[in-house]
Design a protein around this motif. Structure first.
Motif, short mmCIF file in Angstrom:
data_model
loop_
_atom_site.label_atom_id
_atom_site.label_comp_id
_atom_site.label_asym_id
_atom_site.label_seq_id
_atom_site.Cartn_x
_atom_site.Cartn_y
_atom_site.Cartn_z
N ASP A 13 -22.36 17.67 31.74
CA ASP A 13 -20.74 17.36 32.15
C ASP A 13 -19.96 17.70 30.63
OD1 ASP A 13 -21.09 16.31 34.55
OD2 ASP A 13 -21.67 14.28 33.79
N ALA A 14 -18.76 18.33 30.98
CA ALA A 14 -18.05 18.86 29.65
C ALA A 14 -17.01 17.53 29.75
CB ALA A 14 -17.54 20.13 29.83
N ASP A 15 -16.36 17.36 28.66
CA ASP A 15 -15.55 16.12 28.64
C ASP A 15 -14.14 16.74 27.78
OD1 ASP A 15 -14.12 13.95 28.02
OD2 ASP A 15 -15.46 12.67 27.07
N PHE A 16 -13.28 17.12 28.41
CA PHE A 16 -11.99 17.38 27.57
C PHE A 16 -10.80 16.40 27.35
CE2 PHE A 16 -13.87 21.00 29.90
CZ PHE A 16 -13.80 22.06 29.12
N PRO A 64 -20.23 12.18 26.12
CA PRO A 64 -18.78 11.73 25.91
C PRO A 64 -18.33 12.60 24.61
CG PRO A 64 -20.46 10.14 24.88
CD PRO A 64 -21.21 11.12 25.59
N SER A 65 -17.22 13.11 24.48
CA SER A 65 -16.38 13.96 23.72
C SER A 65 -15.87 12.90 22.66
CB SER A 65 -15.21 14.75 24.16
OG SER A 65 -14.63 15.53 23.28
N ARG A 66 -15.68 13.47 21.45
CA ARG A 66 -15.03 12.95 20.29
C ARG A 66 -13.97 14.06 19.69
NH1 ARG A 66 -20.25 13.26 18.75
NH2 ARG A 66 -19.99 14.68 17.13
N HIS A 67 -13.01 13.40 19.05
CA HIS A 67 -11.77 14.14 18.69
C HIS A 67 -12.16 15.11 17.87
CE1 HIS A 67 -7.89 15.33 18.25
NE2 HIS A 67 -7.86 15.00 16.92
#
Length: 111
Positions: free
Chosen positions: A3-6, A61-64
């Motif tokens: 899963d990509a997280d934008f 999960p993405s981080r900034h």
């Protein structure tokens, strides 16, 4: 594939549909047709082709400040009877740290 997280504003996704209705086809369509003919040993003339690109996509999960991103493409094409999906990865572009992903029992393959 994961899963990509934008959601944090890191990375971009875009797509392009390629017209095959006119006699002058885009070089990408010719390249896709040639790859299918070469690797599957069958003649192929595309009636529809779509290219989707994920550039610098962070894993969920993405981080900034995410730096472990991946760049890849999916090319979908059909001649009206047969459909194909080509998955293309940038050389050295898959940089997700798989040890930090949620699932650790990943199965890779196709059907």
């Amino acid at each position: 594939w994961d899963d990509a997280d934008f959601s944090q504003g890191v990375g971009i996704t875009w797509y392009q549909e390629y017209s095959t209705l006119n006699p002058t086809q885009d070089p990408l369509v010719h390249d896709v047709e040639a790859k299918i003919e070469k690797y599957l040993k069958t003649s192929y003339v595309a009636k529809w082709t779509l290219k989707v690109t994920w550039e610098k996509a962070p894993a969920y999960p993405s981080r900034h400040d995410d730096t472990q991103t991946s760049t890849y493409q999916a090319v979908l094409t059909t001649d009206g009877n047969h459909s194909f999906a080509l998955l293309l990865y940038q050389d050295g572009g898959m940089r997700w740290d798989y040890t930090k992903l949620a699932a650790d029992n990943v199965l890779i393959g196709f059907s």
